[in-house]
Design a protein around this motif. Sequence first.
Motif, PDB file in Angstrom:
ATOM      1  N   SER A 196      -7.732  -6.650  -1.090  1.00 45.91           N
ATOM      2  CA  SER A 196      -6.670  -5.870  -1.726  1.00 45.91           C
ATOM      3  C   SER A 196      -6.139  -4.813  -0.768  1.00 45.91           C
ATOM      4  O   SER A 196      -6.842  -4.368   0.147  1.00 45.91           O
ATOM      5  CB  SER A 196      -7.187  -5.202  -3.007  1.00 45.91           C
ATOM      6  OG  SER A 196      -8.306  -4.375  -2.718  1.00 45.91           O
ATOM      7  N   ASP A 197      -4.901  -4.410  -0.983  1.00 46.96           N
ATOM      8  CA  ASP A 197      -4.291  -3.373  -0.162  1.00 46.96           C
ATOM      9  C   ASP A 197      -5.043  -2.055  -0.342  1.00 46.96           C
ATOM     10  O   ASP A 197      -5.564  -1.767  -1.426  1.00 46.96           O
ATOM     11  CB  ASP A 197      -2.822  -3.177  -0.549  1.00 46.96           C
ATOM     12  CG  ASP A 197      -1.988  -4.426  -0.291  1.00 46.96           C
ATOM     13  OD1 ASP A 197      -2.491  -5.339   0.386  1.00 46.96           O
ATOM     14  OD2 ASP A 197      -0.841  -4.484  -0.774  1.00 46.96           O
ATOM     15  N   GLN A 198      -5.083  -1.271   0.716  1.00 46.02           N
ATOM     16  CA  GLN A 198      -5.755   0.025   0.681  1.00 46.02           C
ATOM     17  C   GLN A 198      -4.729   1.130   0.925  1.00 46.02           C
ATOM     18  O   GLN A 198      -3.808   0.969   1.729  1.00 46.02           O
ATOM     19  CB  GLN A 198      -6.856   0.102   1.734  1.00 46.02           C
ATOM     20  CG  GLN A 198      -7.947  -0.952   1.566  1.00 46.02           C
ATOM     21  CD  GLN A 198      -8.727  -0.783   0.276  1.00 46.02           C
ATOM     22  OE1 GLN A 198      -9.063   0.338  -0.120  1.00 46.02           O
ATOM     23  NE2 GLN A 198      -9.016  -1.893  -0.396  1.00 46.02           N
ATOM     24  N   THR A 199      -4.906   2.247   0.214  1.00 51.18           N
ATOM     25  CA  THR A 199      -3.991   3.385   0.347  1.00 51.18           C
ATOM     26  C   THR A 199      -4.722   4.557   0.976  1.00 51.18           C
ATOM     27  O   THR A 199      -5.792   4.948   0.510  1.00 51.18           O
ATOM     28  CB  THR A 199      -3.430   3.799  -1.027  1.00 51.18           C
ATOM     29  OG1 THR A 199      -2.733   2.683  -1.603  1.00 51.18           O
ATOM     30  CG2 THR A 199      -2.463   4.956  -0.880  1.00 51.18           C
ATOM     31  N   ILE A 200      -4.139   5.106   2.028  1.00 51.47           N
ATOM     32  CA  ILE A 200      -4.725   6.241   2.735  1.00 51.47           C
ATOM     33  C   ILE A 200      -3.762   7.418   2.642  1.00 51.47           C
ATOM     34  O   ILE A 200      -2.566   7.279   2.902  1.00 51.47           O
ATOM     35  CB  ILE A 200      -4.976   5.892   4.215  1.00 51.47           C
ATOM     36  CG1 ILE A 200      -5.932   4.690   4.314  1.00 51.47           C
ATOM     37  CG2 ILE A 200      -5.544   7.089   4.974  1.00 51.47           C
ATOM     38  CD1 ILE A 200      -6.075   4.154   5.722  1.00 51.47           C
ATOM     39  N   VAL A 201      -4.281   8.583   2.239  1.00 57.10           N
ATOM     40  CA  VAL A 201      -3.445   9.778   2.153  1.00 57.10           C
ATOM     41  C   VAL A 201      -3.156  10.259   3.569  1.00 57.10           C
ATOM     42  O   VAL A 201      -4.066  10.593   4.329  1.00 57.10           O
ATOM     43  CB  VAL A 201      -4.134  10.889   1.341  1.00 57.10           C
ATOM     44  CG1 VAL A 201      -3.250  12.137   1.292  1.00 57.10           C
ATOM     45  CG2 VAL A 201      -4.427  10.413  -0.068  1.00 57.10           C
ATOM     46  N   THR A 248       0.116   2.811   3.178  1.00 57.65           N
ATOM     47  CA  THR A 248      -0.482   1.604   2.606  1.00 57.65           C
ATOM     48  C   THR A 248      -0.866   0.627   3.704  1.00 57.65           C
ATOM     49  O   THR A 248      -0.051   0.292   4.559  1.00 57.65           O
ATOM     50  CB  THR A 248       0.482   0.920   1.624  1.00 57.65           C
ATOM     51  OG1 THR A 248       0.799   1.824   0.563  1.00 57.65           O
ATOM     52  CG2 THR A 248      -0.142  -0.345   1.046  1.00 57.65           C
ATOM     53  N   VAL A 249      -2.117   0.205   3.667  1.00 51.70           N
ATOM     54  CA  VAL A 249      -2.605  -0.816   4.599  1.00 51.70           C
ATOM     55  C   VAL A 249      -2.602  -2.140   3.844  1.00 51.70           C
ATOM     56  O   VAL A 249      -3.376  -2.334   2.894  1.00 51.70           O
ATOM     57  CB  VAL A 249      -4.021  -0.488   5.096  1.00 51.70           C
ATOM     58  CG1 VAL A 249      -4.504  -1.565   6.062  1.00 51.70           C
ATOM     59  CG2 VAL A 249      -4.055   0.879   5.767  1.00 51.70           C
ATOM     60  N   THR A 250      -1.725  -3.043   4.228  1.00 50.92           N
ATOM     61  CA  THR A 250      -1.587  -4.320   3.532  1.00 50.92           C
ATOM     62  C   THR A 250      -2.678  -5.287   3.979  1.00 50.92           C
ATOM     63  O   THR A 250      -2.845  -5.544   5.168  1.00 50.92           O
ATOM     64  CB  THR A 250      -0.213  -4.937   3.817  1.00 50.92           C
ATOM     65  OG1 THR A 250       0.807  -4.012   3.437  1.00 50.92           O
ATOM     66  CG2 THR A 250      -0.029  -6.235   3.034  1.00 50.92           C
ATOM     67  N   ALA A 251      -3.424  -5.798   3.014  1.00 50.14           N
ATOM     68  CA  ALA A 251      -4.479  -6.764   3.321  1.00 50.14           C
ATOM     69  C   ALA A 251      -3.863  -8.088   3.759  1.00 50.14           C
ATOM     70  O   ALA A 251      -2.768  -8.456   3.321  1.00 50.14           O
ATOM     71  CB  ALA A 251      -5.368  -6.969   2.097  1.00 50.14           C
ATOM     72  N   GLN A 252      -4.563  -8.780   4.639  1.00 52.76           N
ATOM     73  CA  GLN A 252      -4.116 -10.090   5.128  1.00 52.76           C
ATOM     74  C   GLN A 252      -5.165 -11.118   4.709  1.00 52.76           C
ATOM     75  O   GLN A 252      -6.297 -11.075   5.166  1.00 52.76           O
ATOM     76  CB  GLN A 252      -3.965 -10.077   6.646  1.00 52.76           C
ATOM     77  CG  GLN A 252      -3.068  -8.975   7.179  1.00 52.76           C
ATOM     78  CD  GLN A 252      -1.613  -9.176   6.809  1.00 52.76           C
ATOM     79  OE1 GLN A 252      -1.128 -10.303   6.694  1.00 52.76           O
ATOM     80  NE2 GLN A 252      -0.898  -8.076   6.615  1.00 52.76           N
ATOM     81  N   ASN A 253      -4.782 -12.006   3.805  1.00 52.06           N
ATOM     82  CA  ASN A 253      -5.740 -12.959   3.248  1.00 52.06           C
ATOM     83  C   ASN A 253      -5.971 -14.111   4.216  1.00 52.06           C
ATOM     84  O   ASN A 253      -5.279 -15.121   4.180  1.00 52.06           O
ATOM     85  CB  ASN A 253      -5.226 -13.477   1.903  1.00 52.06           C
ATOM     86  CG  ASN A 253      -6.227 -14.379   1.209  1.00 52.06           C
ATOM     87  OD1 ASN A 253      -7.322 -14.622   1.706  1.00 52.06           O
ATOM     88  ND2 ASN A 253      -5.854 -14.879   0.053  1.00 52.06           N
TER      89      ASN A 253
END
Length: 408
Positions: free
Chosen positions: A139-144, A162-167
């Motif tokens: 899943s995508d991860q959000t970093i402040v 937002t760090v977009t996950a790569q499946n």
Amino acid sequence: MSSILTNSSAMVALQTLKGINSNLAQTQSEISTGKSVSSAKDNSAIWAISKVMESDVAGFETLSTNLATGQSMVSVARTATESITDDLKSIKEKVVAAQDPSADTEKLQAEVDELVSMISSKISGAQFNGINLINSGASDQTIVGSLDRDSTTGAVSANTITVTAQNLGMSSVAATGTVDVGSTDANAATVGADGKSVGAVIDKNTQQDIKFAGLAEGDTVELTLGSQKFTYKVTEADTLGTSSTEDIVVGKLADMINSAGIDGVTAIYDQANAGELLIDNADLAGSGATLEDLQMSVTLRGDGSGDLAGLDGFQVTDAAALTTIEDMINVAVDAAAAFGAVESRLESQASFVSELSDALTSGIGSLVDADMEEASARLQALQTQQQLGIQALSIANQQPQSILSLFK
């Protein structure tokens, strides 16, 4: 007029001495604390501003830690993806080598199997503190990235990256529907819940039928004819309207195949039989095409299947092996590039936050820090004034005694 009840000179000297002592206490406080404004009573407005800025600096220090953690998380994913890309290139070399009629395909397949196993290990092991950005279901991860304060209301809001996950997972999620390939052919089979491919050979001047059933939103159909692959993912719009989902998908696939212009191959949307596609390996248009037997495979994948699911059971001798591995290399390259871009952004943001924190700290210092040179000079002057004030008060207190001489 002289009075023994009211000594005006003493009162003036006393008030002066009190003022000097008050200033001296303030100067001594500045020297001991290093601050000209150490509490709200010193200067309530400046103190309030400095405390708000100090809270922002504390927040930025935490942000720096979060950004460093985010960089490490993305770095792990990028490093793993770059390594997987190299492994996929090695598999491509084996596939190309397998094209040689004299190649030992068994040994090449064994080497590919080891590479696939290694890729699987890298995918599952590319995690940081339990977070995996490249596995199936990632899943995508959000970093402040920063804290933004409204200049009018003073309200604080978080600005996120937002760090977009790569499946890149190798698992194949089960599709909702099924597909029959050549139900009257010796190669007849049905794609089951595991999403494995079903293959068939369409002999020249023959026809193969493909029948879909139960397709739903999110299912992906992959149809390979020779060296060309056709992929279509069922959308929500495909499930609406009067036509069946299967008929819509078959129509889309037929258009893609016919637009590809494969010699002698024609895709026919069989309107008489719902959800059925006919692949005709014959020169229907009379173009004089040289016909050959055509290798075909059909795969159904559910929504969420890994982008490297094609490695599961990968065979170097498959007709579409080169196309499949090339597609996966492109996917891995794109994923590594995406991770690299966001990692660079996080690094830049971390540098900005550090510089901003330093600037705010400097600003706070200019507001509340004491000028030690000035305080030192003021301390010496006040100490001298204090001594003079004590002397003046002593002289003033002696003045009533001079009245006694009048009565001698």
